[in-house]
Design a protein around this motif. Structure first.
Motif, PDB file in Angstrom:
ATOM      1  N   LYS A  25     -12.488   0.885  -9.640  1.00 51.02           N
ATOM      2  CA  LYS A  25     -13.325  -0.107  -9.858  1.00 51.02           C
ATOM      3  C   LYS A  25     -14.016  -0.883  -8.585  1.00 51.02           C
ATOM      4  N   LEU A  26     -13.419  -0.703  -7.484  1.00 49.08           N
ATOM      5  CA  LEU A  26     -13.758  -1.336  -6.335  1.00 49.08           C
ATOM      6  C   LEU A  26     -15.385  -1.531  -5.974  1.00 49.08           C
ATOM      7  N   GLN A  27     -16.180  -0.467  -6.046  1.00 49.82           N
ATOM      8  CA  GLN A  27     -17.438  -0.449  -5.776  1.00 49.82           C
ATOM      9  C   GLN A  27     -18.100  -1.433  -6.548  1.00 49.82           C
ATOM     10  N   ALA A  28     -18.069  -1.386  -7.902  1.00 54.35           N
ATOM     11  CA  ALA A  28     -18.713  -2.189  -8.904  1.00 54.35           C
ATOM     12  C   ALA A  28     -18.139  -3.636  -8.700  1.00 54.35           C
ATOM     13  N   LEU A  29     -17.195  -3.767  -8.308  1.00 52.16           N
ATOM     14  CA  LEU A  29     -16.387  -5.405  -8.231  1.00 52.16           C
ATOM     15  C   LEU A  29     -17.112  -5.874  -7.030  1.00 52.16           C
ATOM     16  N   VAL A  30     -17.114  -4.965  -5.848  1.00 53.98           N
ATOM     17  CA  VAL A  30     -17.718  -5.443  -4.584  1.00 53.98           C
ATOM     18  C   VAL A  30     -19.361  -5.906  -4.941  1.00 53.98           C
ATOM     19  N   GLN A  31     -20.193  -4.940  -5.369  1.00 54.40           N
ATOM     20  CA  GLN A  31     -21.513  -5.152  -5.810  1.00 54.40           C
ATOM     21  C   GLN A  31     -21.613  -6.580  -6.493  1.00 54.40           C
ATOM     22  N   ASP A  32     -20.681  -6.731  -7.417  1.00 62.15           N
ATOM     23  CA  ASP A  32     -20.898  -7.909  -8.256  1.00 62.15           C
ATOM     24  C   ASP A  32     -20.488  -9.036  -7.398  1.00 62.15           C
TER      25      ASP A  32
ATOM     26  N   ILE B   6      -9.596 -11.842 -16.220  1.00 65.10           N
ATOM     27  CA  ILE B   6     -10.871 -11.399 -16.552  1.00 65.10           C
ATOM     28  C   ILE B   6     -10.404  -9.770 -16.488  1.00 65.10           C
ATOM     29  N   PRO B   7     -10.702  -9.040 -17.384  1.00 58.46           N
ATOM     30  CA  PRO B   7     -10.042  -7.696 -17.576  1.00 58.46           C
ATOM     31  C   PRO B   7     -11.121  -6.796 -16.548  1.00 58.46           C
ATOM     32  N   TYR B   8     -10.651  -6.106 -15.561  1.00 54.82           N
ATOM     33  CA  TYR B   8     -11.355  -5.034 -14.723  1.00 54.82           C
ATOM     34  C   TYR B   8     -11.801  -3.851 -15.460  1.00 54.82           C
ATOM     35  N   SER B   9     -11.275  -3.546 -16.621  1.00 51.95           N
ATOM     36  CA  SER B   9     -11.860  -2.584 -17.484  1.00 51.95           C
ATOM     37  C   SER B   9     -13.152  -2.590 -18.086  1.00 51.95           C
ATOM     38  N   THR B  10     -13.461  -3.827 -18.091  1.00 50.08           N
ATOM     39  CA  THR B  10     -15.011  -3.661 -18.643  1.00 50.08           C
ATOM     40  C   THR B  10     -16.295  -4.046 -17.392  1.00 50.08           C
ATOM     41  N   ASP B  11     -16.999  -3.022 -17.331  1.00 49.85           N
ATOM     42  CA  ASP B  11     -17.866  -3.000 -16.117  1.00 49.85           C
ATOM     43  C   ASP B  11     -18.833  -4.294 -16.100  1.00 49.85           C
ATOM     44  N   GLY B  12     -18.685  -4.961 -15.186  1.00 53.98           N
ATOM     45  CA  GLY B  12     -19.509  -6.364 -15.047  1.00 53.98           C
ATOM     46  C   GLY B  12     -18.743  -7.571 -15.473  1.00 53.98           C
ATOM     47  N   SER B  13     -17.510  -7.277 -15.947  1.00 58.70           N
ATOM     48  CA  SER B  13     -16.819  -8.575 -16.327  1.00 58.70           C
ATOM     49  C   SER B  13     -16.723  -9.734 -15.287  1.00 58.70           C
TER      50      SER B  13
ATOM     51  N   GLU C 295     -11.181  -0.194   3.062  1.00 60.02           N
ATOM     52  CA  GLU C 295     -11.899   0.099   1.990  1.00 60.02           C
ATOM     53  C   GLU C 295     -12.863  -1.015   1.520  1.00 60.02           C
ATOM     54  N   ILE C 296     -12.309  -2.194   1.377  1.00 56.17           N
ATOM     55  CA  ILE C 296     -13.081  -3.166   0.909  1.00 56.17           C
ATOM     56  C   ILE C 296     -14.337  -3.804   2.033  1.00 56.17           C
ATOM     57  N   GLU C 297     -13.984  -3.718   3.236  1.00 58.00           N
ATOM     58  CA  GLU C 297     -14.711  -3.956   4.266  1.00 58.00           C
ATOM     59  C   GLU C 297     -15.990  -2.927   4.368  1.00 58.00           C
ATOM     60  N   ALA C 298     -15.546  -1.875   4.116  1.00 56.77           N
ATOM     61  CA  ALA C 298     -16.502  -0.473   4.060  1.00 56.77           C
ATOM     62  C   ALA C 298     -17.440  -0.815   2.830  1.00 56.77           C
ATOM     63  N   ALA C 299     -16.574  -1.180   1.694  1.00 58.96           N
ATOM     64  CA  ALA C 299     -17.765  -1.416   0.439  1.00 58.96           C
ATOM     65  C   ALA C 299     -18.767  -2.350   0.676  1.00 58.96           C
ATOM     66  N   PHE C 300     -18.405  -3.487   1.223  1.00 55.94           N
ATOM     67  CA  PHE C 300     -19.146  -4.607   1.555  1.00 55.94           C
ATOM     68  C   PHE C 300     -20.251  -4.504   2.582  1.00 55.94           C
ATOM     69  N   SER C 301     -19.888  -3.514   3.291  1.00 61.46           N
ATOM     70  CA  SER C 301     -20.939  -2.797   4.313  1.00 61.46           C
ATOM     71  C   SER C 301     -22.180  -1.982   4.060  1.00 61.46           C
TER      72      SER C 301
ATOM     73  N   PRO D 267     -27.486  -1.616  -5.558  1.00 62.69           N
ATOM     74  CA  PRO D 267     -27.124  -2.968  -5.612  1.00 62.69           C
ATOM     75  C   PRO D 267     -26.958  -3.720  -4.270  1.00 62.69           C
ATOM     76  N   MET D 268     -26.561  -2.948  -3.313  1.00 63.90           N
ATOM     77  CA  MET D 268     -26.104  -3.559  -2.151  1.00 63.90           C
ATOM     78  C   MET D 268     -27.158  -3.444  -1.031  1.00 63.90           C
ATOM     79  N   ALA D 269     -28.454  -2.645  -1.393  1.00 69.30           N
ATOM     80  CA  ALA D 269     -29.381  -2.715  -0.597  1.00 69.30           C
ATOM     81  C   ALA D 269     -29.852  -4.089   0.316  1.00 69.30           C
TER      82      ALA D 269
END
Length: 448
Positions: A41-48, A274-281, A107-113, A120-122
């Motif tokens: 779920k890291l990529q989606a969480l970082v984008q949000d 908050i549940p991470y299982s729901t996309d966009g939670s 991994e987290i720093e790379a996702a934010f970069s 969504p990260m553009a």
């Protein structure tokens, strides 16, 4: 672009606007369990998180690494050890924790970069700052168990974190702390996040974790018949925690609730599970009115609380003008004193500006919202909505499926808030027997 999309997107975006304005420049501390990262779920969480950060919210992100450390320990033939919900960090476990933390931060720093076009990260350009912001002390020996390199938070470098936040950076922290002698201690992500939230006087503490929230009946699993309580007061959170079995694993009811309670007691206005299982939670919890997880709120901050015997005089003074003009049925002091535990009030600096009572009828799984009153001096400021929301919350905690009101003059106010008109024959038998047919009150019900 279809007309249907236009007609759904525009009202939705307008409905979100008040939250965007409200949260700008506020500070959120977000704890993400290592389980969420392990579940992909890291990529989606970082984008949000990046999206919320772009709207002016200051974010401190604390990641966990429970499953990653366990995986490394097992790979080295070392069995993970815990006692009363805390890891026993021997030298091997400490090495594994440091390796896991380094990998996850990378991994987290790379996702934010990332910033690929059409994602969504553009154009996001998120700067992430980490540091030695936590001073720790050893947990020591408990019940004869030596926790070795497991520690507790001693102090938070609030000045350093605030400086990083003022630079419009996201602050990223691993659950590690360091002693004045240079020792490293493995800490619980949940404790680090709550301690930072308290020290910063954060506006929100949010745990994105493996549990969906706190069920309306916490003794039973979450289901359609036992959904999540979207908001609970600090008092109710304490009661649920006291009745819950000792929380030793993250899926236990009290595991995250304990830290939400700690944060609220320490001055954090809102704490969320908050549940991470729901996309966009994360976005749903922040920008949608009812959210998707559970929010713990100190009702003193809302100025909405359960009435006590000391409030009887204030309630009588509030409702008297409405009784005199026929809006409310007359109630004696004796009746209000007898039923005071049923009342919820809005208290502004010791003055009661609103009240409502809830009388349950368990045989029909419903309850009557009665004596609904807001002072003319505060009408239009949302006190009625606060009372309704708290009555709905109390009704859900009682296991009721609906609430109803009897009114002669305020029918449209209730209809606008989800009530529907029913025939008086709908009423529970005990309430029907007391119905005043000459008054001809309208009966409205709202299903919870």
């Amino acid at each position: 672009m279809s007309a249907v999309f236009n007609f759904t997107f525009v009202p939705w975006f307008r409905s979100v606007a008040p939250y965007i304005h409200k949260f700008r420049h506020q500070t959120f501390v977000v704890g993400i369990g290592g389980e969420a990262i392990a579940a992909g779920k890291l990529q989606a969480l970082v984008q949000d998180l990046a999206l919320v950060h772009s709207m002016g919210v200051k974010i401190v992100l604390v990641h966990g690494f429970r499953p990653q450390v366990n995986e490394q320990l097992l790979a080295k033939g070392h069995t993970p050890q815990h006692y009363k919900g805390h890891r026993i960090t021997d030298p091997v476990a400490l090495d594994c924790a440091q390796e896991a933390a380094g990998q996850l931060r990378y991994e987290i720093e790379a996702a934010f970069s990332q910033g690929l076009p059409n994602t969504p990260m553009a154009g996001s350009k998120v700067r992430v700052i980490s540091g030695n912001f936590i001073t720790a002390r050893p947990m020591g020996i408990l019940d004869g168990v030596d926790f070795q390199h497991t520690g507790k938070v001693r102090k938070v470098d609030t000045e350093g974190i605030r400086h990083a936040l003022e630079m419009e950076s996201i602050v990223l922290l691993s659950p590690f702390g360091y002693s004045p002698t240079g020792e490293a201690f493995n800490l619980a992500m949940e404790e680090v996040a709550s301690s930072i939230a308290i020290a910063l006087k954060a506006d929100k503490l949010l745990y994105v974790c493996e549990v969906p929230g706190i069920a309306q009946n916490p003794t039973q699993p979450v289901s359609d018949d036992n959904p999540i309580a979207t908001e609970i007061t600090l008092a109710d959170a304490r009661r649920i925690f006291a009745q819950a079995p000792e929380a030793e694993v993250p899926t236990d009811t009290g595991f995250y609730l304990k830290y939400c309670i700690k944060a609220c007691e320490g001055g954090v206005e809102r704490s969320h599970i908050i549940p991470y299982s729901t996309d966009g939670s994360f976005l749903l919890e922040i920008y949608v009115h009812d959210g998707i997880g559970t929010m713990v709120v100190d009702e003193r901050l809302e100025e909405v609380r359960q009435a006590t015997a000391d409030d009887v005089g204030g309630i009588l003074q509030l409702i008297e003008p409405f009784e005199n003009d026929g809006t409310l049925v007359k109630r004696s002091r004796t009746e209000i004193e007898r039923d005071i535990a049923n009342y919820t009030i809005v208290d502004h600096d010791g003055v009661i500006f609103g009240c409502a009572a809830l009388y349950p009828y368990f045989e029909k799984s419903t309850g009557e919202m009665a004596a609904v009153t807001v002072s003319p001096h505060s009408q239009g400021q949302g006190d009625g909505e606060k009372l309704l929301k708290r009555i709905e919350q109390r009704a859900r905690l009682m296991g009721l499926k609906s609430i109803f009101v009897l009114t002669t003059r305020t029918m449209h106010w209730f209809i606008k808030r989800g009530f529907e008109t029913v025939d008086p024959d709908w009423l529970p038998q005990a309430r029907k027997e007391k119905y005043n047919w000459s008054r001809k009150s309208k009966v409205l019900v709202k299903y919870l």
